[in-house]
Every structure is written in structure tokens, then in C-alpha cells.
Write a protein that holds these residues in place. Structure first.
Motif, PDB file in Angstrom:
ATOM      1  N   ALA A  74       0.822  -1.203   0.000  1.00 24.52           N
ATOM      2  CA  ALA A  74       0.000   0.000   0.000  1.00 24.52           C
ATOM      3  C   ALA A  74       0.861   1.260   0.000  1.00 24.52           C
ATOM      4  CB  ALA A  74      -0.926  -0.008   1.210  1.00 24.52           C
ATOM      5  N   TYR A  75       1.871   1.291  -0.877  1.00 22.87           N
ATOM      6  CA  TYR A  75       2.710   2.487  -0.937  1.00 22.87           C
ATOM      7  C   TYR A  75       3.374   2.598  -2.316  1.00 22.87           C
ATOM      8  CZ  TYR A  75       6.696  -0.677  -0.335  1.00 22.87           C
ATOM      9  OH  TYR A  75       7.620  -1.688  -0.510  1.00 22.87           O
ATOM     10  N   SER A  76       3.806   3.832  -2.612  1.00 22.33           N
ATOM     11  CA  SER A  76       4.651   4.090  -3.777  1.00 22.33           C
ATOM     12  C   SER A  76       5.951   4.663  -3.245  1.00 22.33           C
ATOM     13  CB  SER A  76       3.982   5.091  -4.725  1.00 22.33           C
ATOM     14  OG  SER A  76       2.761   4.573  -5.219  1.00 22.33           O
ATOM     15  N   PHE A  77       7.070   4.298  -3.848  1.00 19.82           N
ATOM     16  CA  PHE A  77       8.384   4.655  -3.307  1.00 19.82           C
ATOM     17  C   PHE A  77       9.129   5.566  -4.272  1.00 19.82           C
ATOM     18  CE2 PHE A  77      12.894   3.859  -2.395  1.00 19.82           C
ATOM     19  CZ  PHE A  77      12.903   3.979  -1.015  1.00 19.82           C
ATOM     20  N   TYR A  78       9.635   6.685  -3.741  1.00 21.70           N
ATOM     21  CA  TYR A  78      10.387   7.650  -4.542  1.00 21.70           C
ATOM     22  C   TYR A  78      11.736   7.884  -3.865  1.00 21.70           C
ATOM     23  CZ  TYR A  78       5.676   8.469  -6.285  1.00 21.70           C
ATOM     24  OH  TYR A  78       4.411   8.303  -6.801  1.00 21.70           O
ATOM     25  N   GLU A  79      12.811   7.631  -4.598  1.00 26.70           N
ATOM     26  CA  GLU A  79      14.157   7.729  -4.023  1.00 26.70           C
ATOM     27  C   GLU A  79      14.909   8.923  -4.599  1.00 26.70           C
ATOM     28  OE1 GLU A  79      18.230   5.070  -4.156  1.00 26.70           O
ATOM     29  OE2 GLU A  79      16.357   4.033  -3.695  1.00 26.70           O
ATOM     30  N   PHE A  80      15.644   9.617  -3.738  1.00 29.76           N
ATOM     31  CA  PHE A  80      16.402  10.803  -4.135  1.00 29.76           C
ATOM     32  C   PHE A  80      17.837  10.691  -3.621  1.00 29.76           C
ATOM     33  CE2 PHE A  80      11.976  11.817  -3.924  1.00 29.76           C
ATOM     34  CZ  PHE A  80      11.739  12.645  -5.016  1.00 29.76           C
ATOM     35  N   GLU A  81      18.743  11.335  -4.327  1.00 28.23           N
ATOM     36  CA  GLU A  81      20.161  11.246  -3.990  1.00 28.23           C
ATOM     37  C   GLU A  81      20.526  12.056  -2.754  1.00 28.23           C
ATOM     38  OE1 GLU A  81      22.637   9.358  -5.221  1.00 28.23           O
ATOM     39  OE2 GLU A  81      21.071   8.339  -6.360  1.00 28.23           O
ATOM     40  N   ASN A  82      19.738  13.092  -2.448  1.00 34.30           N
ATOM     41  CA  ASN A  82      20.058  13.906  -1.284  1.00 34.30           C
ATOM     42  C   ASN A  82      18.793  14.444  -0.636  1.00 34.30           C
ATOM     43  OD1 ASN A  82      19.465  16.674  -2.504  1.00 34.30           O
ATOM     44  ND2 ASN A  82      21.009  15.894  -3.934  1.00 34.30           N
ATOM     45  N   VAL A  83      18.935  14.911   0.595  1.00 36.00           N
ATOM     46  CA  VAL A  83      17.805  15.370   1.392  1.00 36.00           C
ATOM     47  C   VAL A  83      17.120  16.573   0.747  1.00 36.00           C
ATOM     48  CG1 VAL A  83      17.140  16.380   3.605  1.00 36.00           C
ATOM     49  CG2 VAL A  83      18.770  14.488   3.548  1.00 36.00           C
ATOM     50  N   ASP A  84      17.893  17.508   0.242  1.00 35.92           N
ATOM     51  CA  ASP A  84      17.338  18.737  -0.307  1.00 35.92           C
ATOM     52  C   ASP A  84      16.412  18.464  -1.486  1.00 35.92           C
ATOM     53  OD1 ASP A  84      17.400  21.716  -0.156  1.00 35.92           O
ATOM     54  OD2 ASP A  84      18.127  21.514  -2.203  1.00 35.92           O
ATOM     55  N   SER A  85      16.857  17.645  -2.418  1.00 32.30           N
ATOM     56  CA  SER A  85      16.034  17.356  -3.593  1.00 32.30           C
ATOM     57  C   SER A  85      14.777  16.580  -3.203  1.00 32.30           C
ATOM     58  CB  SER A  85      16.837  16.571  -4.639  1.00 32.30           C
ATOM     59  OG  SER A  85      17.289  15.335  -4.119  1.00 32.30           O
ATOM     60  N   CYS A  86      14.890  15.730  -2.209  1.00 34.63           N
ATOM     61  CA  CYS A  86      13.750  14.954  -1.724  1.00 34.63           C
ATOM     62  C   CYS A  86      12.688  15.863  -1.110  1.00 34.63           C
ATOM     63  CB  CYS A  86      14.230  13.919  -0.704  1.00 34.63           C
ATOM     64  SG  CYS A  86      12.934  12.897   0.015  1.00 34.63           S
ATOM     65  N   GLN A  87      13.123  16.764  -0.233  1.00 37.16           N
ATOM     66  CA  GLN A  87      12.168  17.608   0.467  1.00 37.16           C
ATOM     67  C   GLN A  87      11.556  18.668  -0.447  1.00 37.16           C
ATOM     68  OE1 GLN A  87      13.538  18.820   4.337  1.00 37.16           O
ATOM     69  NE2 GLN A  87      13.896  16.710   4.938  1.00 37.16           N
ATOM     70  N   LEU A  88      12.313  19.121  -1.430  1.00 35.97           N
ATOM     71  CA  LEU A  88      11.757  20.028  -2.436  1.00 35.97           C
ATOM     72  C   LEU A  88      10.689  19.313  -3.261  1.00 35.97           C
ATOM     73  CD1 LEU A  88      11.669  22.677  -3.994  1.00 35.97           C
ATOM     74  CD2 LEU A  88      13.618  21.852  -5.368  1.00 35.97           C
ATOM     75  N   ALA A  89      10.976  18.079  -3.665  1.00 39.76           N
ATOM     76  CA  ALA A  89      10.014  17.307  -4.460  1.00 39.76           C
ATOM     77  C   ALA A  89       8.731  17.053  -3.681  1.00 39.76           C
ATOM     78  CB  ALA A  89      10.644  15.982  -4.893  1.00 39.76           C
ATOM     79  N   LEU A  90       8.861  16.771  -2.382  1.00 38.78           N
ATOM     80  CA  LEU A  90       7.680  16.555  -1.549  1.00 38.78           C
ATOM     81  C   LEU A  90       6.847  17.831  -1.460  1.00 38.78           C
ATOM     82  CD1 LEU A  90       5.950  14.874   0.352  1.00 38.78           C
ATOM     83  CD2 LEU A  90       7.541  15.450   2.199  1.00 38.78           C
ATOM     84  N   SER A  91       7.512  18.963  -1.303  1.00 35.15           N
ATOM     85  CA  SER A  91       6.809  20.235  -1.253  1.00 35.15           C
ATOM     86  C   SER A  91       6.028  20.488  -2.537  1.00 35.15           C
ATOM     87  CB  SER A  91       7.812  21.368  -1.016  1.00 35.15           C
ATOM     88  OG  SER A  91       7.193  22.629  -1.142  1.00 35.15           O
TER      89      SER A  91
END
Length: 222
Positions: free
Chosen positions: A2-19
Motif C-alpha cells: 500500500a505504498y509508492s516509493f520515490y528515491e532521491f540522492e540527497n535530502v534537499d532534492s527529496c524535500q523540495l520534491a515533496l513540497s
């Protein structure tokens, strides 16, 4: 799963994408309620989202969980949200704290939290190294009730973490229309992978990852 997984190389790009993802959902679906988790992990996400051009005056912000401490205590999620998120463009949002008054009894605070509860459409969860999410710690006082109650807010007293807490129950979290999990680092990825295998009461996040009621978008940075 019951999930979809999105992986990022660094914290900044991950949190920007979530925003950006949450901004798009709010605008597309017309959602106006958002539950946020405390802690330092989502700090960058808070800073990105608070700068987005949204109708903040129509947004209702609440907490996934709260420690029963004073609002001026730096351990308070309310303190953290007010100082790190409800700023800039997001300063116009409507915020409702789970905790009414630290001087009230735990029973009264729990009663008031359930009375003023408004079901959020979106929730952003974090996860501890022990697999807990919100304040649903395995083997804590109130954990079994949190998993099984029809109430939206529960009282939790962890055995291996400080402070008594108020937390959204599993029922309330599964009632969200969109759910996100933000995690980072190798250690948490190992916990996540273990929880993906099967339901495990010692890894509370497994109840979300195997839920039949809600799907979770997982944003992971290395």
C-alpha cells in the motif's frame, strides 16, 4: 503493497520534491487541511512549502502528534511548527494545536483534542529508527488502543522515549485522502525494508505500509 516509493540522492532534492507534490495536490484537488509531523527531519520541507503560492488563508494546519509540554518548550511540536512552518506565506494559515493546556489533566486534554478534531485531507509522517510513526511507539501505554480505537486522538506514554503525548490514531491516519512518509538515511531505509515484508507490531510503520484503507507515498533520500 500500500505504498509508492520515490528515491532521491540527497535530502534537499527529496524535500523540495515533496513540497511540490503537496502543492500540486492541494491545487488540483482543492484540499485545505494538512497534518504535519514535528522533529528536525522535515525542516527543509517546511521551509520549501511555506514559500509556495497557495491560498494559505483557507488552509487548516494541525499536528500528527504532540508532546504534552508547554508551547514555549523547544520539545513542543507546536513550538516547532509555529517557528519553522507558520512563517512567510504560510503565516496566514489557520493552526489548531492538539494540546489545549499543559496545566490541564491528560484526560481533559485528550477530551478536548477529540472534540476539536478536524479530519485532515493530507498527512505527512516521519518514522523513527524504531519504526514508530506519529507517536505510535510499539509497546507504549496506549499503543493497542491507538491501533484499534474509533477515536481520532489517543493518549500515548512511550516506554523508551520522553514525554507523554497526544497522537492521531491509526484510524484517523488511514482516513486521510493522501498520506506521505518522509525518511532519510541508510538506517531508516533498513527499518523501512524490514517493515515492508509483513505486519509487525514491533514496527508500527508496517501497519501503514500494509494498510488496505490508504496508500502512502514514500519519499526517501540517501
Amino acid at each position: 503493497m500500500a505504498y509508492s516509493f520515490y528515491e532521491f540522492e540527497n535530502v534537499d532534492s527529496c524535500q523540495l520534491a515533496l513540497s511540490k507534490a503537496i502543492k500540486e495536490i492541494i491545487q488540483k484537488e482543492g484540499f485545505n487541511s494538512l497534518a504535519l509531523s514535528g522533529g528536525k527531519s522535515p525542516l527543509g520541507f517546511f521551509h520549501y512549502l511555506r514559500e509556495e503560492d497557495l491560498k494559505w488563508q483557507d488552509m487548516h494546519i494541525c499536528l500528527v502528534d504532540e508532546r504534552i509540554v508547554g508551547f514555549d518548550d523547544k520539545n513542543s511540536n507546536t513550538y516547532f511548527i509555529r517557528n519553522e512552518f507558520l512563517q512567510k506565506k504560510a503565516s496566514n494559515a489557520h493552526f489548531i494545536s492538539l494540546l489545549e493546556d499543559v496545566n490541564l489533566s491528560d484526560e481533559e486534554n485528550l477530551k478536548l483534542a477529540n472534540e476539536k478534531y478536524k479530519q485532515p485531507e493530507i498527512a505527512v509522517l516521519g518514522m523513527g529508527n524504531d519504526g514508530h510513526f506519529a507517536s505510535l511507539f510499539a509497546n507504549s501505554l496506549g499503543f493497542d488502543e491507538a491501533l484499534n480505537t474509533n477515536k481520532n486522538i489517543v493518549f500515548i506514554e512511550p516506554k523508551n522515549a520522553p514525554f507523554k503525548r497526544l497522537s492521531m490514531s491509526l484510524k484517523a491516519i488511514e482516513a486521510c485522502k493522501r498520506l506521505f512518509l518522509l525518511i532519510q538515511g541508510k538506517e531508516k531505509k533498513e527499518v523501512f525494508d524490514k517493515a515492508c515484508v509483513k505486519f509487525d507490531a514491533n514496527l508500527p510503520i508496517s501497519f501503514i505500509l500494509h494498510s488496505k484503507k490508504v496508500s502512502c507515498d514514500v519519499y526517501y533520500s540517501k
